[in-house]
Write an enzyme that holds these catalytic residues in place. Sequence first.
Site, PDB file in Angstrom:
ATOM      1  N   GLU A  91      -8.115  -9.344  -4.893  1.00  0.00           N
ATOM      2  CA  GLU A  91      -8.968  -8.213  -5.216  1.00  0.00           C
ATOM      3  C   GLU A  91      -8.545  -7.521  -6.506  1.00  0.00           C
ATOM      4  O   GLU A  91      -7.363  -7.433  -6.822  1.00  0.00           O
ATOM      5  CB  GLU A  91      -8.948  -7.216  -4.052  1.00  0.00           C
ATOM      6  N   CYS A 104      -7.279  -2.203 -11.965  1.00  0.00           N
ATOM      7  CA  CYS A 104      -6.077  -2.442 -11.160  1.00  0.00           C
ATOM      8  C   CYS A 104      -6.099  -3.904 -10.723  1.00  0.00           C
ATOM      9  O   CYS A 104      -7.015  -4.319 -10.012  1.00  0.00           O
ATOM     10  CB  CYS A 104      -6.116  -1.499  -9.962  1.00  0.00           C
ATOM     11  N   CYS A 111       2.203 -10.528  -0.449  1.00  0.00           N
ATOM     12  CA  CYS A 111       3.462 -10.086  -1.065  1.00  0.00           C
ATOM     13  C   CYS A 111       4.582 -10.343  -0.079  1.00  0.00           C
ATOM     14  O   CYS A 111       4.419 -10.173   1.122  1.00  0.00           O
ATOM     15  CB  CYS A 111       3.408  -8.602  -1.422  1.00  0.00           C
ATOM     16  N   CYS A 115       7.073  -4.072   2.328  1.00  0.00           N
ATOM     17  CA  CYS A 115       7.121  -2.612   2.465  1.00  0.00           C
ATOM     18  C   CYS A 115       6.261  -2.252   3.678  1.00  0.00           C
ATOM     19  O   CYS A 115       5.161  -2.773   3.847  1.00  0.00           O
ATOM     20  CB  CYS A 115       6.583  -1.927   1.202  1.00  0.00           C
ATOM     21  N   CYS A 118       2.452  -0.852   3.522  1.00  0.00           N
ATOM     22  CA  CYS A 118       1.543  -1.498   2.570  1.00  0.00           C
ATOM     23  C   CYS A 118       0.781  -2.626   3.260  1.00  0.00           C
ATOM     24  O   CYS A 118       1.384  -3.516   3.859  1.00  0.00           O
ATOM     25  CB  CYS A 118       2.352  -2.037   1.390  1.00  0.00           C
ATOM     26  N   SER A 218       8.017   2.114  -7.772  1.00  0.00           N
ATOM     27  CA  SER A 218       7.623   2.619  -6.453  1.00  0.00           C
ATOM     28  C   SER A 218       8.859   3.141  -5.742  1.00  0.00           C
ATOM     29  O   SER A 218       9.586   2.380  -5.132  1.00  0.00           O
ATOM     30  CB  SER A 218       6.968   1.489  -5.662  1.00  0.00           C
ATOM     31  N   HIS A 220       9.263   6.160  -3.457  1.00  0.00           N
ATOM     32  CA  HIS A 220       8.881   6.406  -2.051  1.00  0.00           C
ATOM     33  C   HIS A 220       9.947   7.036  -1.167  1.00  0.00           C
ATOM     34  O   HIS A 220       9.669   7.302   0.005  1.00  0.00           O
ATOM     35  CB  HIS A 220       8.402   5.114  -1.371  1.00  0.00           C
ATOM     36  N   ASN A 295      -2.723   5.840   2.237  1.00  0.00           N
ATOM     37  CA  ASN A 295      -4.044   5.343   2.621  1.00  0.00           C
ATOM     38  C   ASN A 295      -3.901   4.488   3.875  1.00  0.00           C
ATOM     39  O   ASN A 295      -3.250   3.454   3.837  1.00  0.00           O
ATOM     40  CB  ASN A 295      -4.650   4.505   1.486  1.00  0.00           C
ATOM     41  N   CYS A 338      -5.528   2.577  -3.187  1.00  0.00           N
ATOM     42  CA  CYS A 338      -4.183   2.066  -3.355  1.00  0.00           C
ATOM     43  C   CYS A 338      -3.579   1.589  -2.041  1.00  0.00           C
ATOM     44  O   CYS A 338      -3.585   2.316  -1.048  1.00  0.00           O
ATOM     45  CB  CYS A 338      -3.403   3.279  -3.806  1.00  0.00           C
TER      46      CYS A 338
HETATM   47  N1  SAH Z   1       4.252  -4.349  -5.723  1.00  0.00           N
HETATM   48  C1  SAH Z   1       4.119  -3.344  -6.685  1.00  0.00           C
HETATM   49  C2  SAH Z   1       2.704  -3.089  -7.140  1.00  0.00           C
HETATM   50  C3  SAH Z   1       1.612  -3.085  -6.100  1.00  0.00           C
HETATM   51  S1  SAH Z   1       1.496  -1.746  -4.990  1.00  0.00           S
HETATM   52  C4  SAH Z   1       4.745  -2.067  -6.189  1.00  0.00           C
HETATM   53  O1  SAH Z   1       5.067  -1.976  -5.011  1.00  0.00           O
HETATM   54  O2  SAH Z   1       4.963  -1.181  -7.011  1.00  0.00           O
HETATM   55  C5  SAH Z   1       0.924  -0.370  -5.970  1.00  0.00           C
HETATM   56  C6  SAH Z   1       1.331   0.984  -5.373  1.00  0.00           C
HETATM   57  O3  SAH Z   1       0.614   1.285  -4.149  1.00  0.00           O
HETATM   58  C7  SAH Z   1       2.795   1.031  -5.007  1.00  0.00           C
HETATM   59  O4  SAH Z   1       3.400   2.223  -5.418  1.00  0.00           O
HETATM   60  C8  SAH Z   1       2.735   0.942  -3.509  1.00  0.00           C
HETATM   61  O5  SAH Z   1       3.902   1.372  -2.929  1.00  0.00           O
HETATM   62  C9  SAH Z   1       1.527   1.783  -3.202  1.00  0.00           C
HETATM   63  N2  SAH Z   1       1.027   1.600  -1.840  1.00  0.00           N
HETATM   64  C10 SAH Z   1       1.166   0.528  -1.048  1.00  0.00           C
HETATM   65  N3  SAH Z   1       0.569   0.738   0.145  1.00  0.00           N
HETATM   66  C11 SAH Z   1       0.040   1.977   0.107  1.00  0.00           C
HETATM   67  C12 SAH Z   1      -0.732   2.743   1.029  1.00  0.00           C
HETATM   68  N4  SAH Z   1      -1.081   2.263   2.215  1.00  0.00           N
HETATM   69  N5  SAH Z   1      -1.125   3.969   0.648  1.00  0.00           N
HETATM   70  C13 SAH Z   1      -0.818   4.438  -0.577  1.00  0.00           C
HETATM   71  N6  SAH Z   1      -0.114   3.760  -1.493  1.00  0.00           N
HETATM   72  C14 SAH Z   1       0.315   2.541  -1.159  1.00  0.00           C
HETATM   73 FE1  SF4 Z   2       4.632  -5.745  -2.111  1.00  0.00          FE
HETATM   74 FE2  SF4 Z   2       4.245  -3.530  -3.565  1.00  0.00          FE
HETATM   75 FE3  SF4 Z   2       3.149  -3.785  -1.119  1.00  0.00          FE
HETATM   76 FE4  SF4 Z   2       5.783  -3.465  -1.351  1.00  0.00          FE
HETATM   77  S1  SF4 Z   2       4.185  -1.987  -1.932  1.00  0.00           S
HETATM   78  S2  SF4 Z   2       4.756  -4.958  -0.033  1.00  0.00           S
HETATM   79  S3  SF4 Z   2       6.202  -4.613  -3.218  1.00  0.00           S
HETATM   80  S4  SF4 Z   2       2.673  -5.000  -2.927  1.00  0.00           S
END
Ligand code: SAH
Ligand code: SF4
Length: 364
Positions: A91, A104, A111, A115, A118, A218, A220, A295, A338
Amino acid sequence: MKTNLLNYDLPALTAHFAAMGEKPFRAKQVMRHIHLGGAVCFDDMTDLAKSLREKLTEHADIHVPALITEQHSADGTRKWLLDVGTGNGVETVFIPEETRGTLCISSQIGCALECTFCSTGRQGFNRNLTAAEIIGQLWWANKALGVTPKNERVISNVVMMGMGEPLANFDNVITAVNIMLDDHGYGLSRRRVTVSTSGMVPQMDKLREAAPVALAVSLHASNDAVRDTIVPLNKKYPLAILMAACRRYLEKAPRDFITFEYVMLQGVNDEIQHARELVALVQDVPCKFNLIPFNPFPNSGYQRSSSARIQAFRDVLQAAGLVVTVRKTRGNDIDAACGQLAGQVQDKTRRRQKWQILERKEAS
Ligand code: SAH
Ligand code: SF4
């Protein structure tokens, strides 16, 4: 099999043409046709000699991933699902704002980094995207969106914040970034391309040397105990090591800053004490904060922090002199926010295997 020229940045394309006995400017011409003109067929490149067009058609092609669906959100956000073969889809999301248009894009199918908050991470990992599949997302979106009435490209910024960890797919991401920055490609400036990482420290160092684009990290969490539980990569590269890598990243570009992303998870990382800890943690790193309201997705097990809590958290950071934005959720009605990008990931069993690959690579 034919060579897909979409996989090549300018140096690679130039080398390809040199091997054919062609001059370097041919590579520039073809690159402009592909990325500026959206060409997929050599016969459309009428400024090339017919013999060259025939030669190219014989051994090369411009293979863009096919479009599966396109969705429009009520708020102007758009999302494309692209076919990357064997039942997999990735996507890409376009987010229009008043002063810029941000695309984006995804870097992997799934992945491996797991995390916990995510949706992509929960799905597991299938494979890296090729450079063609990464730049193909920009190719499609650019074709769909075109230029403004002032003849400027609608896409002014690219963020690698879609599916996957860009720095775990380093070489292909660098090739795609080179094409984004190239004047014969998309001509984006270094600061308008952002790579987002969950903190792959050795690759952050490599990125600084290869293509010092804007870096988002990231974060967090404000301490290792919390971060270990939600970003498993933290066990390998804990916060002190990550902060040192951030400082090194900025050494070459002292006017730049790191964007720290911070997803707001109720009862997990959103206490006032956490905000205070963050202030101390980042004190030597020129940075901005981007607070992302979580989200939700099915069975995530997490809840978004309340707006009052997010504001109070932001106030602590701001009072300490930090620049903070709270990310607005966009494209909710089409699941384009996101962390909600799910695409289609088949064969999700390779996650463990991938982790092992990562461990081995870095050990060597
Ligand atoms: N893998 C990379 C880039 C993709 S994720 C990374 O982790 O940085 C892009 C951003 O969205 C990251 O900061 C990630 O932590 C955040 N993200 C992931 N799941 C999310 C969610 N459910 N709600 C809000 N942000 C989220
Ligand atoms: Fe992968 Fe980024 Fe999602 Fe973590 S937040 S699982 S590094 S896509």
